[in-house]
Structures are given as structure tokens and as C-alpha cells.
Design an enzyme around this catalytic site. Structure first.
Site, PDB file in Angstrom:
ATOM      1  N   ASP A 144       7.532  32.998  24.438  1.00 50.63           N
ATOM      2  CA  ASP A 144       6.727  33.374  25.604  1.00 50.63           C
ATOM      3  C   ASP A 144       7.663  33.474  26.806  1.00 50.63           C
ATOM      4  O   ASP A 144       8.837  33.112  26.717  1.00 50.63           O
ATOM      5  CB  ASP A 144       5.618  32.349  25.862  1.00 50.63           C
ATOM      6  CG  ASP A 144       6.132  30.933  25.731  1.00 50.63           C
ATOM      7  OD1 ASP A 144       7.282  30.670  26.148  1.00 50.63           O
ATOM      8  OD2 ASP A 144       5.401  30.082  25.192  1.00 50.63           O
ATOM      9  N   ASP A 165       8.416  32.796  30.964  1.00 51.95           N
ATOM     10  CA  ASP A 165       8.096  32.063  32.183  1.00 51.95           C
ATOM     11  C   ASP A 165       8.811  32.752  33.332  1.00 51.95           C
ATOM     12  O   ASP A 165       9.947  33.206  33.184  1.00 51.95           O
ATOM     13  CB  ASP A 165       8.599  30.623  32.101  1.00 51.95           C
ATOM     14  CG  ASP A 165       7.932  29.856  30.973  1.00 51.95           C
ATOM     15  OD1 ASP A 165       6.691  29.783  30.978  1.00 51.95           O
ATOM     16  OD2 ASP A 165       8.646  29.362  30.086  1.00 51.95           O
ATOM     17  N   ASP A 167      15.432  20.390  32.304  1.00 56.87           N
ATOM     18  CA  ASP A 167      15.962  19.357  31.413  1.00 56.87           C
ATOM     19  C   ASP A 167      17.384  19.613  30.916  1.00 56.87           C
ATOM     20  O   ASP A 167      18.248  18.753  31.009  1.00 56.87           O
ATOM     21  CB  ASP A 167      15.004  19.087  30.235  1.00 56.87           C
ATOM     22  CG  ASP A 167      14.446  20.344  29.597  1.00 56.87           C
ATOM     23  OD1 ASP A 167      14.895  21.452  29.958  1.00 56.87           O
ATOM     24  OD2 ASP A 167      13.563  20.227  28.722  1.00 56.87           O
TER      25      ASP A 167
HETATM   26  P1  ATP Z   1      10.043  26.767  23.814  1.00 58.10           P
HETATM   27  O1  ATP Z   1       9.095  27.591  24.644  1.00 58.10           O
HETATM   28  O2  ATP Z   1      10.920  27.511  22.908  1.00 58.10           O
HETATM   29  O3  ATP Z   1       9.357  25.629  23.168  1.00 58.10           O
HETATM   30  P2  ATP Z   1      11.072  26.101  26.392  1.00 58.10           P
HETATM   31  O4  ATP Z   1      12.379  25.501  26.804  1.00 58.10           O
HETATM   32  O5  ATP Z   1      10.721  27.435  26.919  1.00 58.10           O
HETATM   33  O6  ATP Z   1      11.066  26.063  24.824  1.00 58.10           O
HETATM   34  P3  ATP Z   1       8.681  25.205  27.678  1.00 58.10           P
HETATM   35  O7  ATP Z   1       7.875  23.987  27.384  1.00 58.10           O
HETATM   36  O8  ATP Z   1       8.115  26.543  27.547  1.00 58.10           O
HETATM   37  O9  ATP Z   1       9.961  25.058  26.738  1.00 58.10           O
HETATM   38  O10 ATP Z   1       9.284  24.975  29.127  1.00 58.10           O
HETATM   39  C1  ATP Z   1       9.807  26.020  29.917  1.00 58.10           C
HETATM   40  C2  ATP Z   1      10.956  25.501  30.776  1.00 58.10           C
HETATM   41  O11 ATP Z   1      10.493  24.435  31.622  1.00 58.10           O
HETATM   42  C3  ATP Z   1      12.097  24.897  29.997  1.00 58.10           C
HETATM   43  O12 ATP Z   1      13.000  25.872  29.572  1.00 58.10           O
HETATM   44  C4  ATP Z   1      12.706  23.952  30.994  1.00 58.10           C
HETATM   45  O13 ATP Z   1      13.510  24.641  31.922  1.00 58.10           O
HETATM   46  C5  ATP Z   1      11.497  23.441  31.744  1.00 58.10           C
HETATM   47  N1  ATP Z   1      10.977  22.195  31.140  1.00 58.10           N
HETATM   48  C6  ATP Z   1      10.055  22.070  30.169  1.00 58.10           C
HETATM   49  N2  ATP Z   1       9.812  20.795  29.874  1.00 58.10           N
HETATM   50  C7  ATP Z   1      10.582  20.065  30.691  1.00 58.10           C
HETATM   51  C8  ATP Z   1      10.791  18.670  30.895  1.00 58.10           C
HETATM   52  N3  ATP Z   1      10.148  17.777  30.158  1.00 58.10           N
HETATM   53  N4  ATP Z   1      11.674  18.284  31.846  1.00 58.10           N
HETATM   54  C9  ATP Z   1      12.332  19.196  32.583  1.00 58.10           C
HETATM   55  N5  ATP Z   1      12.194  20.517  32.444  1.00 58.10           N
HETATM   56  C10 ATP Z   1      11.343  20.956  31.513  1.00 58.10           C
HETATM   57 MG    MG Z   2       8.797  28.470  26.688  1.00 60.40          MG
END
Ligand code: ATP
Ligand code: MG
Length: 455
Positions: free
Chosen positions: A72, A74, A148
Site C-alpha cells: 500500500d 503512504d 522506526d
Molecule cells: P508494511 O506496510 O510492508 O507492513 P510498513 O513499513 O509500510 O510495512 P506500516 O505499518 O504501513 O509499515 O507503516 C508505515 C510507515 O510508518 C513505516 O514505514 C514507518 O516509517 C512508520 N511506522 C510504522 N510503525 C511504526 C512504529 N511502530 N514506530 C515508528 N514508525 C513506524
Molecule cells: Mg505500509
């Protein structure tokens, strides 16, 4: 008090002594604007046309860089949620803790969030240091610092095709390293879910967790206990449906994160008896995810917990769970009691949603019904809305040698057969006395019918 003041002045200094981010051009990273989703590109354009900054950020940029298809998109911007909301007709503000905007474009939904800063030291935390509120708007640089991992703090501008990189995320990705932004212990304490994310993302992306980020995990694993169950459940779903579930679970164990994390993981990883079934279930799920097929969380949890249900079932059949002096319940009521007990034990840690719990129970409850192969029962089973999933579950049980493969073969053939051939396959009703109903009037039952209830 004085120490707190000094640390605060120093940490301000440290964060204000900022270096400009690296600007990485398309000639180096190779992501042309055609490769990002239409919706995310257009949303960035609209925000920029309205005078705001806007970037694709996080997982999508990271995934594109390593050649995986993003799940997805963001978008991060300096526009407030209200300003975003006003710009896009099909959008709505969601979330209480983090107010973000879901913007719908065609079939896509993009999450648009306003740059946030890391909470300051006075931000409310629970007694273990978990930050409860960090919803303060900030600059782009601050937004990068509160993310993170370095590989998750990359901002892609579709207009210039540059990547803005504050924390050497592109280099880390190239070196296959997952590095925490800031001091890992501090970041895990703020949000223990980051430890789970580290394991999941490393498995998914084929990265090695930087030793400084991996080392503290074993010591800090207990902090997971303070995470609300609903959040843990979401994270477990992400982990189990990542396409790398098996690898993730082994990695969780190696990192020392599994014990006490979830009863289900203890059961899986410490129970050699159930290991085969669970390994098969996870391999099967991982394969489906990679083939782009849907996987149902209900099926997964049903599989993960099945070994416990079987064991609990044996116990409830031997001794009545409510009162040992009562005669033990009949097999099927005993199964239902066992199911409730197993799910209750999970509920202490994991907020399995009611809908998914319903799916899980249905799958389990259908399993004994595959054993009836006479009369109308097999036909009735076929009409169950969850038949297909229950049948897949049965195949898994046979593959794991929990039940004789002959039963699975029979069902396979039964499904393949046409009407008359199906009828021929039915087994004779066994040793049951046919109960007479309606004052002993015999109904015109076929020899094959053993009085099954429909549905
Ligand atoms: P995926 O969507 O593949 O599971 P993602 O890294 O995109 O991985 P998301 O949960 O969609 O995970 O989060 C989007 C973004 O928000 C992350 O890439 C990160 O930059 C930030 N993020 C998410 N969770 C956290 C957290 N617990 N602490 C700090 N930043 C976070
Ligand atoms: Mg994501």
C-alpha cells in the site's frame, strides 16, 4: 530534576544540530514516477499544487527500492488533516491517536499523514515507558526521526523523482541492514511493537537486523506484554500473512521474542508434536501469499491453535471441565468446551476479533463432521458456507498425518464424483440404532440415510 533539564538541553542540541538530508536522484535509485501508483502520485501532485510539501514515504519507497511490489502507499505532507480533507472530495479523517486522512482515488486508498515530531520527554507514557501519545505535528526532518528504521524514513517526490534520505536508509538497504533510527533500547521502550516489526521486516525484505538493534531484544521482550491486545493482534496478522511467516516465527525464537509473547507461539515453537502441522499450514499460507492469493486470518489461527484444541479436547472428554464428579461430556460438546477454553487462553494476550473467532470456531467445529460418510451427512456438509476452508483444513491434517490420508482421499474423490458415483461412495450406516420418530412410524429412509440433520 537538574539531570532531566540537562538531558533535555542536550537532546535539543543534538536534534537541532541537523545535517541536511541526502537527495538521491533517479539516476541512482532508478524509481521513475511511472513505477509508483497513480493515486499516490496524483495525491502528491494535488497537495503540491495547493502549496504543500508531499512525498510518498515508508514501506512503499523501501519496497520499490528492493524490487518488491508495495502493499500500500503512504503519503506524508505538511498539510494538516483538515487541509488534506478539504482538498480531496473522497477522503475522511480517521484515527483518534494519530489523525490521518484516507484519500480514495479510483479503487485505491492512500493514507495521508501530516509530518509528526517525536514526542518530547514530557509525553505521557505507561509505567514501562511506552509512549501513549505522540501526535504532535512537526517538520519533515522530525517526521523522519520519529520513524522506526532507516529504510522506512525515505521520502520520494514524484515531481522531481528524488528520494530525500535523512538517515542513510538507501545505503542501509543496499547493505541489507535493518537499522533502528536512534538508540534501539529507547525506541523499543517507547513502542515495543518495533521489536516485532524488526523481525517481520527483516524476514520480508531479506535484511539482517543490525547487531545493536538485535541485541537488546531478548532483554526487552517482556515489554510486549504491555501492548494492547488489539495492536498485537494486528501485528500478528501482518506477520503471519507476510508471505514469510515461517521464517518470521523462527526468527522470533532466535531473537528471544517468542516466549510469553503469545501462548500460540509458545505452543508452536515448543511443541514438536504440533510442529509438523503448523509448519505445513504456514508453508501453505506463505505460498498463497506469494502467489497473490487471499489468506484468511481465521484459517491461520485455527491451524496454529488446532494442536491445543486436540489436547484440550482429550482432557474434556476424560473429565468434565466444570465438575470432575459429573460424567464427562459427549465428544461434540466436549469439543466445543475445548474450543472455548483454547480461545479464552489466547484472549488474555491477543484481541482476536469476534468475527475471526467465529470463523475459527466454525472451521474447528466442522472437522468431526468429515468423519460421517453415510447417508445425507456428507451432502449436508457440502452445503456449509465454510466447507471449502474446512476441507482445506482437513487436507492439511491428513498431510501432517494427524488423520489417515484415506479420509482425505475419500473426500477428494467424493467432490470429484458426479451424482450417482457419489451415492455409491457412501458408506453403510454403522451400528447405530435408527430412532423411530412420530410414534414409531417408519419413514421412507433409504438404506444409506442415517438420519442426518441438514445444515
Ligand atoms: P508494511 O506496510 O510492508 O507492513 P510498513 O513499513 O509500510 O510495512 P506500516 O505499518 O504501513 O509499515 O507503516 C508505515 C510507515 O510508518 C513505516 O514505514 C514507518 O516509517 C512508520 N511506522 C510504522 N510503525 C511504526 C512504529 N511502530 N514506530 C515508528 N514508525 C513506524
Ligand atoms: Mg505500509
Amino acid at each position: 530534576m537538574i539531570r532531566k533539564l540537562i538531558t533535555r538541553i542536550f537532546s535539543r542540541k543534538a536534534s537541532s544540530a541537523s545535517r541536511p538530508p541526502a537527495l538521491i536522484p533517479v539516476s541512482i535509485h532508478g524509481i521513475t514516477r511511472e513505477r509508483v501508483s497513480n493515486a499516490s502520485r496524483r495525491i502528491c501532485e494535488s497537495l503540491q499544487d495547493a502549496g504543500f510539501h508531499a512525498f510518498i514515504v515508508g514501506g512503499a519507497v523501501r519496497d520499490l527500492l528492493i524490487g518488491q511490489a508495495p502493499k500500500d502507499y503512504d503519503v506524508a505532507t505538511d498539510a494538516t488533516p483538515e487541509e488534506v480533507r478539504r482538498l480531496f472530495r473522497r477522503s475522511r479523517i480517521i484515527g483518534r491517536r494519530f489523525r490521518i486522512v484516507h484519500v480514495m482515488q479510483g479503487a485505491e486508498t492512500v493514507e495521508v499523514s501530516t509530518f509528526r515530531s517525536r514526542h518530547d520527554e514530557d509525553a505521557p507514557t505507561d509505567e514501562h515507558g511506552r509512549v501513549l501519545c505522540d501526535n504532535i505535528f512537526g517538520s519533515q526532518e522530525e517526521d523522519a526521526a520519529r520513524r522506526d528504521f532507516t529504510v522506512n524514513a525515505l521520502y520520494y517526490d514524484p515531481a522531481t523523482e528524488n528520494i530525500v534520505d535523512y538517515h542513510h536508509g538507501v545505503a542501509d538497504l543496499k547493505q541489507k541492514t535493518l537499522r533502528v533510527i536512534g538508540e534501539p533500547r529507547v525506541r523499543y521502550r517507547e513502542d515495543p511493537v518495533r521489536m516485532l516489526r524488526a523481525v517481520r521486516l527483516a524476514a520480508k525484505l531479506g535484511l539482517v537486523i543490525d547487531p545493536a538493534a538485535r541485541r537488546p531484544i531478548r532483554d526487552m521482550a517482556d515489554l510486549i506484554e504491555n501492548v494492547p491486545g488489539a495492536r498485537l493482534f494486528d501485528e500478528m496478522i501482518k506477520l503471519l500473512t507476510s508471505g514469510h511467516a515461517l521464517k518470521c516465527l523462527h526468527e522470533l525464537r532466535d531473537a528471544g521474542l517468542h516466549t510469553g509473547l503469545l501462548p500460540v507461539l509458545d505452543a508452536i515453537l515448543d511443541d514438536p508434536g504440533g510442529a509438523r502441522f503448523i509448519t505445513l499450514a504456514l508453508e501453505n499460507t506463505d505460498r498463497r501469499v506469494r502467489e497473490g492469493k487471499p489468506v484468511s486470518p481465521g484459517f491461520l489461527f485455527a491451524a496454529l491453535l488446532w494442536g491445543q484444541v486436540l489436547r484440550q479436547w482429550e482432557r474434556t472428554r476424560a473429565v468434565h471441565p466444570e465438575n470432575p464428579d459429573w460424567p464427562p461430556p459427549k465428544p461434540i460438546p466436549a469439543l466445543f468446551m475445548a474450543m472455548e477454553q483454547v480461545l479464552d487462553a489466547q484472549a488474555e494476550k491477543l484481541a482476536i476479533t469476534r468475527r475471526i473467532a467465529g470463523d475459527i470456531k466454525e472451521l474447528w467445529a466442522l472437522q468431526p463432521r468429515f468423519e460421517s460418510r453415510s447417508g445425507q451427512k456428507p451432502y449436508a456438509l457440502l452445503t456449509q458456507p465454510r466447507f471449502k476452508a474446512a476441507y482445506d483444513f482437513l487436507l492439511l491434517r491428513a498431510e501432517a498425518e494427524e488423520i489417515p490420508s484415506e479420509l482425505a482421499h475419500w473426500w477428494n474423490d467424493f467432490l470429484d464424483a458426479d451424482g450417482p458415483a457419489r451415492a455409491e461412495m457412501l458408506l453403510p450406516a454403522q451400528g447405530k440404532k435408527r430412532r423411530r420418530r412420530g410414534g414409531g412410524k417408519k419413514r421412507g429412509a433409504s438404506p444409506a440415510s442415517d438420519g442426518a440433520a441438514q445444515g
